[in-house]
Each structure stands twice: as C-alpha cells, then as structure tokens.
Write a protein that holds these residues in place. Structure first.
Motif, short mmCIF file in Angstrom:
data_model
loop_
_atom_site.label_atom_id
_atom_site.label_comp_id
_atom_site.label_asym_id
_atom_site.label_seq_id
_atom_site.Cartn_x
_atom_site.Cartn_y
_atom_site.Cartn_z
N GLY A 360 16.96 -86.49 58.53
CA GLY A 360 16.85 -87.40 59.65
C GLY A 360 16.26 -86.72 60.87
N LYS A 361 16.21 -87.43 61.98
CA LYS A 361 15.59 -86.90 63.19
C LYS A 361 16.51 -86.03 64.03
N ASP A 362 17.80 -86.31 64.00
CA ASP A 362 18.72 -85.60 64.89
C ASP A 362 19.25 -84.32 64.26
N VAL A 363 18.33 -83.53 63.74
CA VAL A 363 18.69 -82.25 63.11
C VAL A 363 17.69 -81.19 63.56
N ILE A 364 18.01 -79.94 63.29
CA ILE A 364 17.11 -78.85 63.61
C ILE A 364 16.92 -77.99 62.36
N ILE A 365 15.67 -77.72 62.04
CA ILE A 365 15.34 -76.80 60.95
C ILE A 365 14.94 -75.47 61.57
N LEU A 366 15.71 -74.43 61.26
CA LEU A 366 15.41 -73.08 61.72
C LEU A 366 15.01 -72.25 60.51
N ALA A 367 13.74 -71.93 60.42
CA ALA A 367 13.23 -71.20 59.27
C ALA A 367 13.21 -69.70 59.55
N THR A 368 13.61 -68.92 58.58
CA THR A 368 13.38 -67.48 58.69
C THR A 368 11.89 -67.24 58.45
N GLY A 369 11.39 -66.18 59.04
CA GLY A 369 9.94 -65.93 58.95
C GLY A 369 9.44 -65.81 57.53
N THR A 370 10.28 -65.34 56.63
CA THR A 370 9.88 -65.13 55.25
C THR A 370 9.48 -66.43 54.56
N VAL A 371 10.06 -67.57 54.96
CA VAL A 371 9.79 -68.83 54.27
C VAL A 371 8.82 -69.72 55.03
N LEU A 372 8.33 -69.28 56.16
CA LEU A 372 7.50 -70.15 57.01
C LEU A 372 6.29 -70.69 56.26
N LYS A 373 5.54 -69.82 55.63
CA LYS A 373 4.33 -70.27 54.93
C LYS A 373 4.66 -71.21 53.77
N LYS A 374 5.79 -70.93 53.07
CA LYS A 374 6.19 -71.76 51.94
C LYS A 374 6.48 -73.19 52.41
N LEU A 375 7.17 -73.32 53.55
CA LEU A 375 7.48 -74.65 54.07
C LEU A 375 6.23 -75.38 54.54
N LEU A 376 5.40 -74.67 55.26
CA LEU A 376 4.18 -75.29 55.77
C LEU A 376 3.26 -75.74 54.64
N SER A 377 3.29 -75.02 53.53
CA SER A 377 2.39 -75.35 52.41
C SER A 377 2.70 -76.71 51.79
N VAL A 378 3.93 -77.22 51.99
CA VAL A 378 4.28 -78.54 51.43
C VAL A 378 4.49 -79.56 52.55
N GLY A 379 4.00 -79.25 53.72
CA GLY A 379 4.04 -80.21 54.81
C GLY A 379 5.35 -80.26 55.58
N ILE A 380 6.19 -79.24 55.45
CA ILE A 380 7.44 -79.19 56.20
C ILE A 380 7.25 -78.24 57.38
N THR A 381 7.34 -78.79 58.59
CA THR A 381 7.18 -77.97 59.79
C THR A 381 8.54 -77.77 60.44
N PRO A 382 9.05 -76.57 60.43
CA PRO A 382 10.37 -76.31 61.03
C PRO A 382 10.30 -76.47 62.55
N HIS A 383 11.44 -76.73 63.15
CA HIS A 383 11.49 -76.86 64.61
C HIS A 383 11.36 -75.50 65.28
N TYR A 384 11.90 -74.46 64.61
CA TYR A 384 11.83 -73.10 65.13
C TYR A 384 11.69 -72.14 63.96
N VAL A 385 11.16 -70.96 64.25
CA VAL A 385 11.15 -69.88 63.28
C VAL A 385 11.80 -68.66 63.93
N ILE A 386 12.57 -67.90 63.16
CA ILE A 386 13.23 -66.72 63.69
C ILE A 386 12.80 -65.49 62.90
N ILE A 387 12.42 -64.42 63.62
CA ILE A 387 11.97 -63.17 63.01
C ILE A 387 12.64 -62.01 63.75
N ILE A 388 13.15 -61.04 63.00
CA ILE A 388 13.87 -59.92 63.65
C ILE A 388 13.42 -58.54 63.18
#
Length: 559
Positions: A360-388
């Motif tokens: 739904g809309k009232d959620v937040i997706i926080l992706a770790t940097g390792t999965v960012l490209k995998k998510l984007l490749s299927v059209g999923i854009t996280p709200h934030y990405v975290i890298i440490i």
C-alpha cells in the motif's frame, strides 16, 4: 648438556630477542630505541663469542657454521654500519647475517642435545605464583608432572630460536599457540599491535606460554596487565618450560585462573576507556565450552573488524561529514507510525521480493545497497537506500544507475565515493562506538545510532528509534540457505562450500549453516528488540535462521 653449551644456548635466546627489537625499531625509524637494543645485542655477542669459538668442533659437525674470520668480519661490519649511522644497512646485517648465524647455532644444539624439564626453573616459577596467588599455586603443586601432559593432548616443542612453543590437539588436529620460528618476533608484533599510549590497563584472555605477555609488559613499565586463563594445564606447562619469573614477580601483571569464566565476565562489564580487552586468538580453540568460545570469538571478530579498518574509517569520515544534505533524524516524522520494510540481500529474497509491488501507500521500503539494482530491475523503487560499508567494493551498488529520486542514508564512515557521487539527497548517520562520530554528533546536537555491525542491523535501529509501527524484514536469512550467501542478481552472490560453519535453527526447526559474522548479527538483533515495546517485529524472509523475538510470517500475510 655441557654447561658451556648451555650457556651459549641461553645467551643466544637473549641475543635473538635483542636483535629482533633492533631490526624492528630500525625499520620503524625509531633510532633511539634501536640503538639501545643494538648496544645490548653487541654486548651479548661479545659475552658469548669466545665460548662459541672455543666450541668450534662441536658446531662444525658435518657443516661449517663457526668460522673465526667470517665472525670477525660480520662483527666489524655491524660496528662500522652503526658508527656510520647507516641504519638501513645495519638492519640488513642483523637480519641477513647475524640472525641466521645465531639461529644455525641454536638449531645445531637442539639437534644434538636431549632436553629435559628444568626442575629448578619450574620450581621457581611455582614458588613465585604461590607468593602471589596461594590458591593457584597450591592447585599447580597438586597436579601431576608436566611431562605427563605431553602424552595427553599437549605438545611442547623447541622453536629455531631456542624458546618453546605449545601445540594442542582438537579432534585429532594439531594447532599451535605460538610460532615455530622467531617466536619473540611474533610475540613482539602482537604486543605492539595491542599497545596504545592511551591505554594504561590491559585485560588479556589466553596465557599460552606467556611470550606475548612478557613482550607487552616490556613496551611500557607503567602499564598493568591482567591475564585470564581457563586451562590450568596450560599454566602448568608455561611454568615448566618458560622463564616466567619476570612476569610473575611483577606487581604490574596478575595471572588469574578462571575455568568458569565468571571472573572474566565480571571484569569486562566494568571496563573503562583506559582498559583494553584483548583476546589471544589461538587460545580460543582450547575453550571446551562452545557457548563461551563463540561469545569470545564474536567479540574478537567485532573488535578486529573495526580496529583493522580504523585508518580507512577515519579517512572516509573526514570527507563524509562535509557533503550531507541533512542529518538522519530530520526524517523521523516520515517514518513514525508507519510500516517499515527493510530489504536485505539474503538468498530467500528470491522467493518473494516481487510481491513488494503490492504494498500500500502508507509504508516505507528501505533497501540495503546490495539489493538496490535487483529491485530497480523489476520496477520496484524503494523510498530510501541505506549503505554503510567502508570498503571501495561497495561502490558497485550504485554504479551505472540513476539514484536521483532515491534518498541515501549513509553511515559516517561509509566509502567516501558513495555520498560523493550519489545523485539523490544524502542523509548522514553518526554511529555509537566510533569516537569521531560521537564527538561530531555531540558538537552538532545530533542523535547517535547503533549499527550492530551490518547494514540490516543499522536499518533496524533506525526503525526502532524512528518509532515505526511495524518493522518487516525480507531477505534476512542470516544463514546460507541452499548454500547461497546472497540473493541472485545482487552485488554479492556466491555459492558457499565450507565445513567451518556454525549450525543454528532455521524458521522451520531444522539446522542451517551460518558464518560467525552472520551469527553475531542475529544475536545482536535478538538483544536489540527484546525490550522494545509498541513495535511489531516480523520476519517475512520465508527462510533462514530463526530470530527470537520476531514473528514469522509470509510477506503476503503482511500486505
């Protein structure tokens, strides 16, 4: 052994200790200390050289080791190099000429002589322990002869320099607690690695034969060292085969026998900034209690990870604090009261990550940097990405992708090129346990965050401190599900084939292999969420290790 040969043998041990320090300090350009030990080296050579020449026939048995002309030439070259202040050459002469000569003498003696327990030294060591710790001394006196231990899984061997090393057996496999070669060089390296001018007290687990403790105490006569050892047989063998009189008699060193680890546990709870806790890693393997061994091993791994990267962390930090758009806590209201989906890169992510499209809309997706490209490749854009991660290999996580519309949450010590080249907004995170970040946060009145050692644990702490309603994890296997270390198509995907894995319970009640690091993260998560109220923690990984305190659900049940 003839007394004159014994004298050569003992003085050569002392000489090799001096020459090793001479070489080390010359290489470090600490010429003041180097010349002190060089003088001691030359004095010791002069004390023993006549005895060596008088026993030329003994040493030249089948091979020409002792040659008066060569020896005089070598000593002349050493003195000339020192007088000319040619310290590069001086170090080379010690390392490539004098040391090999002395080692060859030691090896010849070891090959020709039968060595027995030095009862006099053994008794003196025990007597000194009795004076300092009567109960421990009495326990040692009641034990059988140390020689019986050599038939019961312990092995004491001469090294090439003449000092003893200790080997133990674990499931029939032999392993050493000290080097077989230049044992003082190894001990000195360890001591210098542990030593800091800012530390006045050292708490060390693992006595071994005491070589590393003696080297540490010699670095600074103002420091205090407490040594904990859980195996009384190791203490007995150290007393039997090593001259511990300097260490035992010093009021700056305390040796504590602690078979239950209760004394060590109490001690480390009260450590302050001036007390460094050190683990002699080879001694860990001799701990029979698996839980305690794993606890100490976890600490060792965590400590080493930070300590070994400190220079890199400092360099990254210096650049990262200059380029952030905002501090992380400015986002708290964006997270508060919402469901937070933290997307990790464990192998089970392949099962359900595409279902994130149904959120739904009232959620937040926080992706770790390792999965960012995998998510984007299927059209999923996280709200934030975290890298440490502080290492440059992490750069592949953002390389060749458009990050303009995805804000970055980055740790103060992350590889500096990540925030430097990132196209979107950048939010800085200052972490607990890293002094420079703590000082910077204090100066700017910023809140600190716990990292737990990984990107997923850092994300969890953010979610807790931002008062999210639910925190749902995907891809948090914390184990090698199907012998994979990460999900396919991520920045780090490999097949794992190893027998050196810890076995933990998975979410289905079966056992699954995991690494020491992943197991540390699991335990950290369990501790972190244990006392947290008003937040529901859900493991929607659909695989991997079981995490106490998290509800296990399928992702479809959380949507």
């Amino acid at each position: 052994m003839l007394e004159n040969i014994r004298e050569i043998f003992i003085k050569n041990i002392k000489l090799l200790g001096y020459t090793d320090k001479t070489i080390t300090y010359l290489r470090l350009q600490n010429f003041y200390q180097a010349l002190i030990y060089s003088t001691k080296s030359i004095e010791t050579i002069l004390e023993v050289i006549e005895n060596i020449l008088n026993n030329e026939i003994y040493f030249n048995d089948g091979i020409n080791i002792v040659d008066a002309v060569n020896i005089n030439q070598m000593l002349g070259d050493l003195l000339e190099a020192q007088e000319n202040r040619d310290y590069i050459l001086l170090a080379d002469l010690y390392e490539m000429q004098l040391n090999p000569f002395v080692l060859s003498l030691q090896e010849m003696i070891i090959s020709k002589e039968t060595f027995t327990l030095d009862q006099s030294l053994y008794k003196k060591n025990i007597e000194l322990i009795l004076k300092k710790d009567f109960q421990l001394g009495e326990k040692l006196k009641k034990l059988d002869s140390p020689l019986t231990l050599l038939e019961e899984g312990y092995s004491v061997e001469y090294t090439s320099c003449g000092l003893m090393t200790l080997a133990l057996f674990d499931n029939g496999k032999k392993y050493y607690l000290h080097s077989n070669g230049q044992i003082l060089h190894e001990a000195g390296m360890l001591a210098r690695e542990w030593f800091s001018n800012n530390i006045s007290r050292y708490t060390v687990y693992g006595l071994g034969l005491g070589h590393h403790i003696i080297e540490l105490m010699e670095l600074d006569d103002s420091i205090n060292i407490t040594v904990y050892e859980s195996d009384i047989n190791v203490i007995l063998l150290a007393c039997a085969f090593v001259d511990l009189r300097q260490m035992i008699s010093s009021d700056r060193v305390n040796l504590i026998y602690d078979p239950s680890f209760e004394k060590l546990s109490t001690c480390i709870k009260d450590l302050d900034a001036e007390n460094r806790y050190i683990i002699h890693y080879p001694s860990l393997r001799n701990i029979k209690n698996i839980n305690i061994r794993e606890q100490l091993e976890d600490y060792f791994i965590s400590y080493s990870s930070v300590n070994n990267q400190l220079h890199k962390l400092n360099n990254n930090f210096k650049k990262n604090i200059k380029i952030y758009d905002g501090y992380i806590e400015s986002l708290k209201e964006m997270f508060k009261g919402k469901d937070l989906y933290i997307i990790a890169a464990g192998p089970s992510l392949d099962k359900n990550y595409k279902e994130l499209k149904n959120l739904g809309k009232d959620v937040i997706i926080l992706a770790t940097g390792t999965v960012l490209k995998k998510l984007l490749s299927v059209g999923i854009t996280p709200h934030y990405v975290i890298i440490i991660d502080a290492n440059d290999g992490v750069y592949t996580q953002i390389k060749d992708i458009n990050t303009k519309n995805i804000p970055l949450l980055y740790l103060s010590t992350v590889y500096y090129k990540i925030p430097e080249d990132y196209l979107g907004e950048k939010y800085l995170i200052c972490q607990e346990g890293y002094k420079k970040a703590e000082e910077f946060a204090s100066e700017h009145n910023y809140h600190l965050y716990q990292t737990g050692g990984s990107v997923s644990t850092t994300a969890l702490d953010l979610g807790i401190q931002f008062e999210c309603k639910r925190i749902i994890f995907l891809g948090l296997d914390l184990a090698y599900t199907n012998n994979q270390d990460h999900a396919s198509g991520t920045a780090s995907f490999n097949t794992v084939e190893s027998n050196d894995l810890r076995q933990v319970e998975d979410i289905y009640g079966n056992m699954v292999g995991t690494s020491k690091n992943l197991d540390i993260y699991r335990k950290w998560i369990e501790r972190r969420i244990k006392e947290v109220k008003n937040i529901e923690f859900i493991d929607a990984t659909e695989g991997g290790a079981k995490i106490k305190g998290m509800k296990i659900k399928k992702l479809s049940e959380c949507l």
